[in-house]
Write an enzyme that holds these catalytic residues in place. Structure first.
Site, PDB file in Angstrom:
ATOM      1  N   GLY A  34      -8.804  -0.882   6.975  1.00  0.00           N
ATOM      2  CA  GLY A  34      -8.761  -0.537   8.397  1.00  0.00           C
ATOM      3  C   GLY A  34      -8.199   0.852   8.607  1.00  0.00           C
ATOM      4  N   ASP A  61       0.855  -1.192   0.000  1.00  0.00           N
ATOM      5  CA  ASP A  61       0.000   0.000   0.000  1.00  0.00           C
ATOM      6  C   ASP A  61       0.889   1.241   0.000  1.00  0.00           C
ATOM      7  OD1 ASP A  61      -1.865   1.991   0.367  1.00  0.00           O
ATOM      8  OD2 ASP A  61      -2.690   1.190   2.239  1.00  0.00           O
ATOM      9  N   LYS A  64     -13.654   0.889   2.955  1.00  0.00           N
ATOM     10  CA  LYS A  64     -13.564   1.389   4.334  1.00  0.00           C
ATOM     11  C   LYS A  64     -14.875   2.085   4.609  1.00  0.00           C
ATOM     12  CE  LYS A  64      -8.579   2.118   4.739  1.00  0.00           C
ATOM     13  NZ  LYS A  64      -7.507   3.108   4.482  1.00  0.00           N
TER      14      LYS A  64
HETATM   15  C1  NPQ Z   1      -4.698   2.368   4.662  1.00  0.00           C
HETATM   16  N1  NPQ Z   1      -4.698   1.832   7.089  1.00  0.00           N
HETATM   17  O1  NPQ Z   1      -5.115   1.294   4.308  1.00  0.00           O
HETATM   18  C2  NPQ Z   1      -4.781   2.849   6.101  1.00  0.00           C
HETATM   19  C3  NPQ Z   1      -3.997   4.035   6.300  1.00  0.00           C
HETATM   20  C4  NPQ Z   1      -4.011   4.712   7.612  1.00  0.00           C
HETATM   21  C5  NPQ Z   1      -4.225  -0.092   8.437  1.00  0.00           C
HETATM   22  O2  NPQ Z   1      -2.953   0.519   6.612  1.00  0.00           O
HETATM   23  C6  NPQ Z   1      -4.440   7.793  11.446  1.00  0.00           C
HETATM   24  C7  NPQ Z   1      -5.391   8.173  10.527  1.00  0.00           C
HETATM   25  C8  NPQ Z   1      -3.674   6.736  11.200  1.00  0.00           C
HETATM   26  C9  NPQ Z   1      -5.525   7.504   9.352  1.00  0.00           C
HETATM   27  C10 NPQ Z   1      -3.004   4.973   9.722  1.00  0.00           C
HETATM   28  C11 NPQ Z   1      -3.894   0.784   7.291  1.00  0.00           C
HETATM   29  C12 NPQ Z   1      -3.797   6.046  10.012  1.00  0.00           C
HETATM   30  C13 NPQ Z   1      -4.725   6.437   9.080  1.00  0.00           C
HETATM   31  C14 NPQ Z   1      -3.119   4.335   8.542  1.00  0.00           C
HETATM   32  C15 NPQ Z   1      -4.825   5.756   7.877  1.00  0.00           C
HETATM   33  O3  NPQ Z   1      -4.272   3.132   3.814  1.00  0.00           O
HETATM   34 MG    MG Z   2      -4.723   2.068   2.031  1.00  0.00          MG
END
Ligand code: NPQ
Ligand code: MG
Length: 382
Positions: free
Chosen positions: A303, A201, A275
Site C-alpha cells: 500500500g 518493514d 505494489k
Molecule cells: C511501504 N507503505 O510498504 C509503504 C511505505 C510508504 C503502508 O507501509 C508517501 C509516499 C507516504 C510514499 C508512506 C506502507 C508513504 C509512502 C509509506 C510510502 O513501504
Molecule cells: Mg514497504
C-alpha cells in the site's frame, strides 16, 4: 476504443494520523490522479508518487512531466482494445513506473467499464483463469488485509495504536522499524499479543553489517521482514536471507517483472510485496504474480496510502489467487477524513475488504471532493 481525452489531477490530502517510516514523517499525502475518457466513459488511475523522492525516485513533478510530455501523447487519439496496447505504446519510456501505472490503470478501469465487468473480473482474479488450472479456488469476493503502523514517539504510544487497530478488527499488523526502533518494539508487541500475525518493514534503513540485529528478530515468529537493505540491492539481501530463518520480503527493490525474476533467481527473498505503482501498472503486477505463483513464492499487495481510486485498484489486484498474505489495504477510514471517491472501503469482521462488483473499479470520483483537494489540473485532448 479511441482515447479522446486525458486529465491529470495533482491532489494533496491530510492524513487522519501522521505516518512515520524510516525515511520520514508524513502529515499529508500528495499524488497524481489520471482520468481517461472514451465513448462517454471515464476511467481512473492513481500514480502513488509523493511530493519528494523519499520512497522512490519519482515525485509529483516527474510523474506530471513524463505523463504530459510522453505517456499521454502515446495513447491520446489512439485506439486501445486491451491493456496490452497501452503497455506496447509505453515501451519506449524507461523507468517512471508510477507515472506509467497511473495511466495504464485508468485504461484498465475504462476497458472494464466498457465490457460491463469489474476490474477484478477483467484481471482474472474473481474467476478461474485457465492457465491456473484446477488449483484456483472459486470466486474471491473478499481479500484479507492488515494495517501498517508507523513509528511512534514511544513504545507505549505504539502499543496503544496497535491495540486500537486490533480492536478495529485488523488480523495482521505491520510495524515500521529502523535502527533503534526495532527489537525492543517487536518484543513488546509480541509479549502483549503472542499469537498476532506480525511483520516488520525497514524501508531500506539497515546494511548487511546490521545482520546481528536483524537475526534477533528471528525469535519473534514474524511473517516476514520487508526490505531491510538498500533500495536497489538484491545481492546483500540474498546474503542476509542465508543468515535468517524469517522470510525476507522485497518491496523497493522490485520495480519490474525482471527485478522479481532476478531476485528469486539469486534467493534474495522468499516473499514479494507487489505494489502496482512501483512495478509500472496492473499488467506488470499480474506478470509478477504469475511468475511467483509458478515458483510457489507467496505475494501480497503493498500500500502507498492511496485514495479510494488506488485502493480499489489494489483490492482488484489482490483477488488473484497467489495473493496468499494479507495486504496493506486498510479501510478508507484509516487514511483520510473524506476521500475523493466513494463508496468507502469498510473492514469486514474477518479482517477483509469486500471486492466491489460494479463495473470497473467500483468507486466513483466525487467532483466536488476532488476540486476541494486539487492543487493543479491539466486536460489534454487531440
Ligand atoms: C511501504 N507503505 O510498504 C509503504 C511505505 C510508504 C503502508 O507501509 C508517501 C509516499 C507516504 C510514499 C508512506 C506502507 C508513504 C509512502 C509509506 C510510502 O513501504
Ligand atoms: Mg514497504
Amino acid at each position: 476504443m479511441k482515447i479522446e481525452r486525458v486529465e491529470l489531477h495533482h491532489v494533496e490530502m491530510e492524513l487522519v494520523h501522521p505516518f512515520e517510516t524510516s525515511f520520514g514523517r508524513e502529515f499529508t499525502r500528495s499524488c497524481v490522479l489520471v482520468s481517461v475518457q472514451a465513448d462517454g466513459l471515464t476511467g481512473w488511475g492513481e500514480c502513488p508518487v509523493d511530493a519528494g523522492p523519499w520512497f522512490s525516485s519519482e515525485t509529483v513533478e516527474t510523474a506530471w512531466h513524463v505523463l504530459r510530455d510522453f505517456l499521454v501523447p502515446a495513447v491520446l487519439e489512439k485506439n486501445v482494445a486491451s491493456p496490452g496496447d497501452v503497455v506496447d505504446r509505453f515501451r519506449r519510456v524507461r523507468g517512471h513506473p508510477m507515472a506509467r501505472a497511473g495511466l495504464e490503470n485508468a485504461v484498465w478501469d475504462l476497458l472494464a467499464q466498457a465490457q460491463g465487468v469489474s476490474l477484478a473480473n477483467l484481471l482474472g482474479g474473481s474467476r478461474a483463469r485457465p492457465e491456473h488450472g484446477p488449483t484456483v479456488r472459486g470466486r474471491r469476493d473478499r481479500v484479507p488485509v492488515g494495517v501498517s503502523v508507523g513509528i511512534e514517539p514511544t513504545i507505549k504510544l505504539l502499543l496503544n495504536r496497535v491495540a486500537q487497530h486490533v480492536a478495529e478488527g485488523y488480523g495482521r499488523i505491520k510495524l515500521k522499524i529502523k535502527p533503534g526502533w526495532d527489537v525492543d518494539v517487536v518484543r513488546a508487541t509480541r509479549e502483549r499479543w503472542p499469537n498476532l500475525p506480525l511483520q516488520v518493514d525497514a524501508n531500506c534503513a539497515y546494511t548487511l553489517a546490521d545482520a546481528p540485529i536483524l537475526k534477533e528478530l528471528d525469535d519473534f515468529d514474524l511473517l516476514l521482514i520487508e526490505q531491510p537493505l538498500h533500495h536497489e540491492d538484491i545481492v546483500d539481501h540474498a546474503a542476509l536471507q542465508g543468515q535468517l530463518r524469517t522470510p525476507l520480503c522485497l518491496d523497493e527493490s522490485i520495480r519490474s517483472p525482471e527485478h522479481a525474476r532476478w531476485a528469486l533467481d539469486i534467493g534474495a527473498c522468499r516473499v514479494i510485496n507487489i505494489k502496482v505503482g512501483r512495478v509500472g501498472g496492473l499488467s506488470a503486477a499480474r506478470q509478477i504474480h504469475d511468475l511467483c505463483a509458478a515458483r510457489s513464492v507467496p505475494v501480497w499487495c503493498g500500500g502507498m496510502l492511496e485514495t479510494n481510486v488506488g485502493r480499489a485498484t489494489n483490492v482488484a489486484l489482490a483477488t488473484l489467487p497467489n495473493f496468499l498474505l494479507p495486504g496493506d489495504i486498510s479501510a478508507s477510514a484509516r487514511y483520510y477524513r473524506e476521500d475523493v471517491a466513494a463508496p468507502d472501503f469498510v473492514l469486514n469482521n474477518d479482517s477483509t475488504l469486500s471486492v466491489p462488483h460494479g463495473p470497473g473499479l467500483g468507486v466513483r470520483v466525487i467532483p466536488e471532493r476532488l476540486a476541494a483537494v486539487r492543487l493543479r489540473h491539466l486536460a489534454l485532448s487531440g
